[in-house]
Design a protein around this motif. Structure first.
Motif, short mmCIF file in Angstrom:
data_model
loop_
_atom_site.label_atom_id
_atom_site.label_comp_id
_atom_site.label_asym_id
_atom_site.label_seq_id
_atom_site.Cartn_x
_atom_site.Cartn_y
_atom_site.Cartn_z
N ASN A 1 20.45 -22.83 22.07
CA ASN A 1 19.29 -21.98 22.34
C ASN A 1 18.47 -21.68 21.09
O ASN A 1 17.26 -21.45 21.18
N GLN B 1 15.37 -24.06 20.65
CA GLN B 1 14.21 -23.71 21.47
C GLN B 1 13.52 -22.46 20.92
O GLN B 1 12.30 -22.42 20.78
N ILE C 1 11.21 -30.22 23.43
CA ILE C 1 12.32 -30.52 24.32
C ILE C 1 13.10 -31.75 23.87
O ILE C 1 14.34 -31.78 23.96
N GLN D 1 15.33 -30.61 21.12
CA GLN D 1 16.42 -29.78 21.65
C GLN D 1 17.55 -30.64 22.22
O GLN D 1 18.73 -30.42 21.93
N GLY E 1 12.48 -22.61 28.52
CA GLY E 1 11.10 -22.24 28.23
C GLY E 1 10.23 -22.12 29.46
O GLY E 1 10.70 -22.19 30.60
N GLU F 1 11.29 -28.04 32.11
CA GLU F 1 12.57 -27.37 31.86
C GLU F 1 13.61 -27.75 32.92
O GLU F 1 14.80 -27.86 32.61
N THR G 1 14.03 -18.20 27.16
CA THR G 1 13.69 -18.25 25.74
C THR G 1 13.10 -16.92 25.27
O THR G 1 12.51 -16.17 26.05
#
Length: 455
Positions: free
Chosen positions: A191, A194, A200, A203, A233, A239, A270
């Motif tokens: 986490n 992000q 993304i 991540q 997010g 997502e 987030t």
């Protein structure tokens, strides 16, 4: 009559025919320039997705009906934490996550009279202690407790810039703990990527590289499931696809190490897009983010209270955040359908594209020394900072909108006297092995300016 298919009277319209019709409606405007937009991840999003352009390459099962409503509880005073646990379970929480910073916490007193067999308890530990883990293990065995331990030395390095002790001792301890534990121990805290502004693709790739370090360094990891913490997010469909892609990537990597367990995903909204002013809008943001987490297939979801930025833990904020999930699960029937994104060409295509791009970035990280090496060199931090600055520029210019903050702000809002917590990046001067990854919200600079102008 019962076997007759619906809509047979309508002729099939091909992708080419749709494009031709759209081009006519555009009256000469360019199709690509007008209707196709590019995300921060470099993915070009089309105005429609059609069956005749879709190839099913991957498969991921998302058992939406099994997600648990997870309540976070910080343990300082054991009796207060226990009472809060009981109250949370009575008010709809289905799983509990204890955050413990002190290894002297009395586990027996904390868990006394709690429903151990019917509830999953997560233990988010901020330290590495073999005696404490042995105590937890013995207690779980004797009381038939259903425990998940969340220990992540690499996550400690990412966030704090230092190991608990050093790389050798940390992995020596984690190997001992993992080999002796009867329940899951390894946790991947993704986490922070992000919340710090990573896109993304980053991540997913950093999660995979983070995980790969553990596969390489902990032989007994194959004996238990692995927990992954994910921040969700505001880009709703992206997502959903992110969590689906995460499972595909995890299973792909795990297969190489003969790891046969599926990952256990814990999702939380987030902090990146949350705001101090017009704070009630945070409830709208967290609701859609929790929806993405559910549809993406998270196993457990811990919602973020709307006032978490500036208020200490409080019963009202916790109750509202828990009730958001209860409404989604019990009143919006999100617990009734499995694999809801299956066959959605847009989400399926995004899933494939995110997984492919993330896998390529992961391979690049491994070819250049691996995740820990790139953290020490500062490559990971630099890439996250570059991504965060791009998004910050979009926010500062008004192209990325946070309603009530950089769009339609309420000038009469006053927050200076409401702050129980410091809601901005905290500086802590100390010697570190690496530059830590710093979480930062988009609205911080704007909010600091507004606070300074308050009378």
């Amino acid at each position: 009559m019962a076997n007759k298919k619906l809509f047979q009277e309508f002729t099939t319209v091909s992708s080419k025919e749709w494009k031709q019709k759209i081009q006519v409606e555009l009256k000469g405007a360019d199709y690509n320039d007008t209707l196709i937009w590019e995300s921060l991840e470099g993915i070009k999003v089309k105005p429609f997705y059609h069956k005749d352009e879709f190839k099913k390459n991957t498969s991921v099962r998302t058992n939406v009906s099994t997600f648990k409503i997870l309540q976070n509880i910080f343990v300082n005073d054991v009796e207060k934490a226990k009472e809060k646990t009981k109250e949370s379970l009575n008010r709809g929480a289905e799983s509990i996550r204890f955050t413990i910073e002190n290894e002297n916490i009395a586990i027996e007193a904390l868990l006394e009279s709690l429903p151990l067999e019917s509830t999953i308890y997560h233990f988010n530990l901020k330290f590495l202690s073999i005696p404490f883990l042995k105590k937890l293990n013995d207690f779980a065995t004797s009381k038939k407790g259903n425990f998940i331990i969340q220990i992540d030395p690499i996550g400690q390095l990412v966030k704090e810039g230092n190991w608990h002790e050093n790389i050798e001792k940390d992995f020596q301890k984690i190997n001992t703990i993992t080999s002796e534990s009867h329940f899951p121990v390894i946790n991947i805290k993704t986490n922070i990527y992000q919340n710090a502004g990573a896109n993304i693709i980053q991540q997913l790739a950093y999660t995979l590289a983070h995980l790969n370090e553990y596969f390489n360094r902990i032989p007994s990891i194959n004996n238990q499931p692995i927990t992954i913490e994910v921040a969700v997010g505001t880009n709703y469909f992206f997502e959903i696809a992110k969590l689906r892609a995460l499972r595909i990537l995890f299973n792909t990597l795990a297969k190489e190490y003969n790891h046969e367990f599926d990952c256990h995903i814990i999702a939380t909204p987030t902090k990146r897009n949350k705001t101090l002013y017009d704070y009630n809008v945070n409830m709208l943001r967290t609701t859609t983010e929790c929806m993405s987490a559910i549809l993406g297939g998270a196993n457990a979801i811990a919602n973020l209270p709307y006032d978490a930025l500036y208020h200490k833990d409080n019963e009202f904020g916790d109750r509202i955040s828990r009730n958001q999930l209860l409404i989604l699960k019990k009143e919006s029937y999100f617990d009734k359908v499995n694999n809801p994104a299956d066959g959605a060409y847009y989400i399926e295509t995004l899933t494939d594209q995110l997984a492919e791009k993330a896998l390529n970035l992961f391979k690049d990280i491994e070819a250049n020394g691996g995740f820990i090496t790139q953290l020490i060199e500062g490559t990971i931090q630099r890439k996250i900072k570059e991504s965060a600055e791009k998004e910050q520029e979009l926010f500062d210019s008004g192209k990325e909108i946070l309603l009530g903050t950089n769009k339609y702000p309420n000038k009469n809002d006053r927050m200076k006297n409401e702050l129980e917590l410091f809601p901005f990046v905290k500086t802590n001067s100390r010697k570190t092995l690496i530059t830590p990854v710093i979480e930062k919200r988009l609205a911080e600079k704007l909010e600091q300016e507004r606070l300074a102008q308050e009378e």
